[in-house]
Scaffold this motif. Structure first.
Motif, PDB file in Angstrom:
ATOM      1  N   ALA A 147       0.815  -1.217   0.000  1.00 21.49           N
ATOM      2  CA  ALA A 147       0.000   0.000   0.000  1.00 21.49           C
ATOM      3  C   ALA A 147       0.851   1.271   0.000  1.00 21.49           C
ATOM      4  N   SER A 148       2.130   1.141  -0.339  1.00 25.86           N
ATOM      5  CA  SER A 148       3.039   2.283  -0.303  1.00 25.86           C
ATOM      6  C   SER A 148       2.562   3.437  -1.176  1.00 25.86           C
ATOM      7  N   ARG A 149       2.812   4.639  -0.719  1.00 25.25           N
ATOM      8  CA  ARG A 149       2.443   5.844  -1.472  1.00 25.25           C
ATOM      9  C   ARG A 149       3.559   6.302  -2.409  1.00 25.25           C
ATOM     10  N   LEU A 150       4.575   5.491  -2.564  1.00 27.30           N
ATOM     11  CA  LEU A 150       5.649   5.835  -3.494  1.00 27.30           C
ATOM     12  C   LEU A 150       5.111   5.955  -4.908  1.00 27.30           C
ATOM     13  N   VAL A 151       4.237   5.050  -5.302  1.00 35.16           N
ATOM     14  CA  VAL A 151       3.710   5.091  -6.666  1.00 35.16           C
ATOM     15  C   VAL A 151       2.971   6.398  -6.921  1.00 35.16           C
ATOM     16  N   ASP A 152       2.250   6.914  -5.934  1.00 35.80           N
ATOM     17  CA  ASP A 152       1.541   8.190  -6.076  1.00 35.80           C
ATOM     18  C   ASP A 152       2.532   9.307  -6.390  1.00 35.80           C
ATOM     19  N   LEU A 153       3.617   9.329  -5.613  1.00 36.08           N
ATOM     20  CA  LEU A 153       4.603  10.390  -5.753  1.00 36.08           C
ATOM     21  C   LEU A 153       5.327  10.301  -7.094  1.00 36.08           C
ATOM     22  N   LEU A 154       5.624   9.076  -7.532  1.00 36.75           N
ATOM     23  CA  LEU A 154       6.309   8.921  -8.823  1.00 36.75           C
ATOM     24  C   LEU A 154       5.408   9.337  -9.984  1.00 36.75           C
ATOM     25  N   ILE A 155       4.124   9.044  -9.893  1.00 41.62           N
ATOM     26  CA  ILE A 155       3.200   9.513 -10.925  1.00 41.62           C
ATOM     27  C   ILE A 155       3.186  11.038 -10.960  1.00 41.62           C
ATOM     28  N   GLU A 156       3.152  11.660  -9.790  1.00 37.76           N
ATOM     29  CA  GLU A 156       3.170  13.119  -9.712  1.00 37.76           C
ATOM     30  C   GLU A 156       4.433  13.695 -10.336  1.00 37.76           C
ATOM     31  N   ARG A 157       5.523  12.959 -10.227  1.00 37.51           N
ATOM     32  CA  ARG A 157       6.797  13.440 -10.762  1.00 37.51           C
ATOM     33  C   ARG A 157       7.004  13.080 -12.233  1.00 37.51           C
ATOM     34  N   GLY A 158       6.000  12.479 -12.848  1.00 37.23           N
ATOM     35  CA  GLY A 158       6.048  12.277 -14.285  1.00 37.23           C
ATOM     36  C   GLY A 158       6.515  10.927 -14.769  1.00 37.23           C
ATOM     37  N   TYR A 159       6.681   9.950 -13.881  1.00 37.63           N
ATOM     38  CA  TYR A 159       7.094   8.610 -14.328  1.00 37.63           C
ATOM     39  C   TYR A 159       5.941   7.926 -15.044  1.00 37.63           C
ATOM     40  N   ARG A 160       6.256   7.325 -16.204  1.00 37.23           N
ATOM     41  CA  ARG A 160       5.203   6.814 -17.078  1.00 37.23           C
ATOM     42  C   ARG A 160       5.183   5.287 -17.187  1.00 37.23           C
ATOM     43  N   HIS A 161       6.241   4.642 -16.694  1.00 36.02           N
ATOM     44  CA  HIS A 161       6.307   3.177 -16.811  1.00 36.02           C
ATOM     45  C   HIS A 161       6.589   2.593 -15.428  1.00 36.02           C
ATOM     46  N   LEU A 162       5.534   2.524 -14.617  1.00 34.58           N
ATOM     47  CA  LEU A 162       5.667   2.074 -13.237  1.00 34.58           C
ATOM     48  C   LEU A 162       5.076   0.683 -13.072  1.00 34.58           C
ATOM     49  N   HIS A 163       5.766  -0.131 -12.290  1.00 36.09           N
ATOM     50  CA  HIS A 163       5.350  -1.504 -12.033  1.00 36.09           C
ATOM     51  C   HIS A 163       5.412  -1.731 -10.520  1.00 36.09           C
ATOM     52  N   CYS A 164       4.340  -2.239  -9.943  1.00 31.26           N
ATOM     53  CA  CYS A 164       4.288  -2.493  -8.504  1.00 31.26           C
ATOM     54  C   CYS A 164       4.043  -3.981  -8.268  1.00 31.26           C
ATOM     55  N   LEU A 165       4.960  -4.637  -7.574  1.00 30.56           N
ATOM     56  CA  LEU A 165       4.865  -6.072  -7.303  1.00 30.56           C
ATOM     57  C   LEU A 165       4.727  -6.319  -5.808  1.00 30.56           C
ATOM     58  N   ASP A 166       3.797  -7.195  -5.463  1.00 32.13           N
ATOM     59  CA  ASP A 166       3.665  -7.606  -4.069  1.00 32.13           C
ATOM     60  C   ASP A 166       3.009  -8.979  -4.013  1.00 32.13           C
ATOM     61  N   LEU A 167       3.328  -9.696  -2.969  1.00 29.18           N
ATOM     62  CA  LEU A 167       2.708 -10.996  -2.733  1.00 29.18           C
ATOM     63  C   LEU A 167       1.237 -10.837  -2.361  1.00 29.18           C
ATOM     64  N   SER A 168       0.894  -9.693  -1.806  1.00 29.12           N
ATOM     65  CA  SER A 168      -0.452  -9.464  -1.277  1.00 29.12           C
ATOM     66  C   SER A 168      -1.340  -8.697  -2.254  1.00 29.12           C
ATOM     67  N   GLN A 169      -2.383  -9.345  -2.708  1.00 32.88           N
ATOM     68  CA  GLN A 169      -3.396  -8.653  -3.508  1.00 32.88           C
ATOM     69  C   GLN A 169      -4.057  -7.554  -2.685  1.00 32.88           C
ATOM     70  N   ALA A 170      -4.294  -7.844  -1.403  1.00 35.97           N
ATOM     71  CA  ALA A 170      -4.960  -6.871  -0.529  1.00 35.97           C
ATOM     72  C   ALA A 170      -4.141  -5.593  -0.412  1.00 35.97           C
ATOM     73  N   GLY A 171      -2.823  -5.717  -0.299  1.00 32.13           N
ATOM     74  CA  GLY A 171      -1.975  -4.536  -0.200  1.00 32.13           C
ATOM     75  C   GLY A 171      -2.037  -3.690  -1.453  1.00 32.13           C
ATOM     76  N   LEU A 172      -1.920  -4.329  -2.612  1.00 33.65           N
ATOM     77  CA  LEU A 172      -1.969  -3.591  -3.870  1.00 33.65           C
ATOM     78  C   LEU A 172      -3.339  -2.972  -4.101  1.00 33.65           C
ATOM     79  N   ASP A 173      -4.383  -3.653  -3.641  1.00 34.35           N
ATOM     80  CA  ASP A 173      -5.736  -3.112  -3.812  1.00 34.35           C
ATOM     81  C   ASP A 173      -5.912  -1.792  -3.071  1.00 34.35           C
ATOM     82  N   VAL A 174      -5.226  -1.632  -1.940  1.00 37.96           N
ATOM     83  CA  VAL A 174      -5.287  -0.364  -1.211  1.00 37.96           C
ATOM     84  C   VAL A 174      -4.754   0.761  -2.083  1.00 37.96           C
TER      85      VAL A 174
END
Length: 208
Positions: free
Chosen positions: A50-77
C-alpha cells in the motif's frame, strides 16, 4: 498460514496509515529513483503493498511504473487510493523469488523492506537471480532493509539485518560479479507509533 495469507491479513486488519512502515511522503525513495532513472524508464517497486511511493512517482512524471507484491490486498489499497490513475500502473501479484521477469526490462529496481524478510539462503539466491535477470545492464537497484541495530522482527516475522557491506557481500555471494555497490546511507524511520527504526539504504549497479 501461507506467506500470502499472512500479508493479506496484515493489510486487511489495519489501515495503511497505522502500519509500521507507513510513509505519508516517501521522498527518500523517490529522490533516489530520480537520481538513477529518467521519467521514461521502467521502474519496479518490489513489496509495493500500500506504499504511497507510486503516487509520488506519478506526480513526478514517471510513465512506466510496475508495482509487485505478494499481497493482492496490499496492492488493492493503492489501486483504490489512486482511482483513475491506477490504470497507469502495471500491478503484479507474485512471490518475487518465483517471478519470471521480462529480461532486462527495468532500469531501476526499488525494494523498501522486502528483501530483509528473506531469512533462508535459497530465498535470497532466488531473489538475486530474478533481480539480475530483470535489470538491464547498467541498471540500478535501491535496496532498503533494517540496519544491524534495527528491529529483529516485523509483523510477527523474523528479518535478516544488514549494513551496506554485508548487503553487498550477500548479493556478491548469490551472483558473483553481477552487482557493485555504488552508494549507501543510513536512515532512521519514524513509525506511526512514534518509534524509531534504523534502516540501511544501498544502491547497487547491474554489471554492463
Amino acid at each position: 498460514m501461507t506467506a500470502k495469507a499472512h500479508w493479506d491479513q496484515v493489510y486487511g486488519n489495519r489501515p495503511e496509515t497505522e502500519l509500521t512502515w507507513f510513509e505519508a511522503l516517501p521522498e527518500i525513495s523517490a529522490d533516489l529513483i530520480a537520481a538513477y532513472a529518467q521519467t521514461d524508464a521502467h521502474v519496479i517497486d518490489i513489496g509495493a503493498g500500500a506504499s504511497r511511493l507510486v503516487d509520488l512517482l506519478i506526480e513526478r512524471g514517471y510513465r512506466h511504473l510496475h508495482c509487485l507484491d505478494l499481497s493482492q490486498a496490499g496492492l488493492d489499497v493503492s489501486r483504490a487510493r489512486l482511482g483513475d490513475k491506477a490504470q497507469m500502473v502495471d500491478w503484479i501479484v507474485a512471490d518475487v523469488t518465483r517471478w519470471r521477469a521480462d529480461p532486462g526490462r527495468y532500469a531501476l529496481w526499488h525494494d523498501r523492506a522486502a528483501f530483509h524478510f528473506l531469512t533462508d539462503p535459497d530465498q535470497r539466491e532466488a531473489y538475486v537471480a530474478v533481480m539480475a535477470a530483470a535489470l538491464r545492464p547498467g541498471g540500478h537497484a535501491v535496496i532498503m532493509s533494517f540496519a544491524l541495530d534495527g528491529p529483529e522482527r516485523c509483523s510477527g516475522l523474523p528479518v535478516q539485518r544488514y549494513d551496506p557491506a554485508t548487503l553487498a557481500a550477500t548479493f556478491e555471494e548469490c551472483a558473483p560479479g553481477a552487482f557493485a555497490l555504488v552508494a549507501s546511507q543510513m536512515h532512521d524511520h519514524r513509525t506511526p507509533g512514534a518509534k524509531t527504526q534504523a534502516f540501511q539504504i544501498s544502491v547497487l549497479r547491474r554489471a554492463a
